[in-house]
Scaffold this motif. Structure first.
Motif, PDB file in Angstrom:
ATOM      1  N   GLU A 170      -2.268   7.634  -3.963  1.00 31.70           N
ATOM      2  CA  GLU A 170      -2.816   6.358  -3.507  1.00 31.70           C
ATOM      3  C   GLU A 170      -1.867   5.686  -2.517  1.00 31.70           C
ATOM      4  N   TYR A 174      -2.085   4.890   1.741  1.00 33.94           N
ATOM      5  CA  TYR A 174      -1.832   3.593   2.377  1.00 33.94           C
ATOM      6  C   TYR A 174      -0.758   3.713   3.456  1.00 33.94           C
ATOM      7  N   LEU A 179       0.130   0.847   6.389  1.00 34.01           N
ATOM      8  CA  LEU A 179       0.451  -0.358   5.632  1.00 34.01           C
ATOM      9  C   LEU A 179       1.938  -0.401   5.279  1.00 34.01           C
ATOM     10  N   ASP A 183       2.398  -4.863   1.913  1.00 34.82           N
ATOM     11  CA  ASP A 183       0.930  -4.814   1.911  1.00 34.82           C
ATOM     12  C   ASP A 183       0.412  -3.906   0.796  1.00 34.82           C
ATOM     13  N   ILE A 184       1.088  -2.765   0.617  1.00 32.61           N
ATOM     14  CA  ILE A 184       0.676  -1.828  -0.431  1.00 32.61           C
ATOM     15  C   ILE A 184       0.833  -2.474  -1.804  1.00 32.61           C
ATOM     16  N   GLN A 186       0.583  -5.550  -2.588  1.00 31.20           N
ATOM     17  CA  GLN A 186      -0.520  -6.493  -2.796  1.00 31.20           C
ATOM     18  C   GLN A 186      -1.814  -5.759  -3.131  1.00 31.20           C
ATOM     19  N   GLU A 187      -2.018  -4.613  -2.496  1.00 32.65           N
ATOM     20  CA  GLU A 187      -3.245  -3.841  -2.725  1.00 32.65           C
ATOM     21  C   GLU A 187      -3.315  -3.289  -4.147  1.00 32.65           C
ATOM     22  N   ILE A 188      -2.179  -2.817  -4.665  1.00 32.21           N
ATOM     23  CA  ILE A 188      -2.199  -2.151  -5.977  1.00 32.21           C
ATOM     24  C   ILE A 188      -1.701  -3.052  -7.104  1.00 32.21           C
TER      25      ILE A 188
END
Length: 231
Positions: A170, A174, A179, A183-184, A186-188
């Motif tokens: 995953e 990204y 990213l 940013d990563i 925040q995404e996960i």
């Protein structure tokens, strides 16, 4: 145990003192001297031949980029780690093109700074998350052109078995999308430090030394690309 000898180059005494305090706790690292500008750094490198020079960019008389250029001229194998507050693309690309083996921002955590020192001492390259993001986006924007071709190692023969966890797949996807670690995270829903640790493990498993090499490896090896599609 052979210690990693460090030459600190920064024009701010308080910064040098802070770094020395951190490194004093490391049994395998020793700060052997300090310099307050690029000219001093070059002179002390000639005298002491440290394993790694930790170099700031903005300094009087001679800045870190100019010093890196001259040091690489004197010895192409010299190991320089840029430690700077600047995350501008211009500074990052200039430092890497001039031969810096690493670039870490001054707001990085202690663990990341130490990881950078050990990685560079072992012959690798280390770029903190925000810096890697700049390099990856530059590579992606040139759509496979030979960006930093002299600085980036060509991908090795594809591995028969690539053992990445679901989380690592995953995060790798990204990274390939350009990213940053922030940013990563925040995404996960994880911390930046956790993402950085995963990125380090991914690069170790895939035998690459930077995010640029990582993206290039994915783009050139179908097995890796298929792994991301099937994640």
């Amino acid at each position: 145990m052979n210690k990693i000898n460090i030459l600190l180059t920064d024009d701010h005494v308080i910064v040098r003192n802070g770094i020395k305090m951190l490194l004093e706790n490391e049994k395998d690292i020793e700060v052997i001297d300090e310099a307050s500008n690029g000219l001093e750094s070059i002179a002390k490198y000639k005298e002491l031949k440290p394993d790694i020079i930790v170099m700031d960019i903005q300094m009087p008389q001679m800045n870190g980029i100019e010093a890196t250029t001259e040091l690489k001229r004197l010895n192409p194998d010299v190991k320089i780690l840029i430690l700077s507050m600047h995350d501008d693309e211009e500074y990052i690309l200039d430092a890497v093109n001039k031969g810096a083996m690493g670039y870490v921002l001054k707001d990085a955590g202690n663990e990341e700074f130490l990881r950078a020192i050990h990685t560079i001492n072992n012959g690798g390259k280390y770029f903190s998350g925000a810096v890697s993001n700049v390099l990856v986006n530059k590579y992606l924007s040139q759509q496979g052109e030979d960006f930093l071709s002299k600085k980036v190692v060509k991908p090795s023969t594809p591995q028969k078995h690539i053992d990445l966890t679901k989380r690592e797949k995953e995060i790798l996807s990204y990274v390939v999308d350009g990213l940053s670690s922030k940013d990563i995270a925040q995404e996960i829903g994880k911390s930046v430090r956790t993402v950085e640790a995963h990125r380090f493990n991914i690069m170790k498993k895939l035998e690459v030394k930077s995010a640029v090499e990582l993206v290039r490896k994915v783009s050139e090896e179908p097995e890796l690309y298929n792994l991301l599609i099937s994640k």
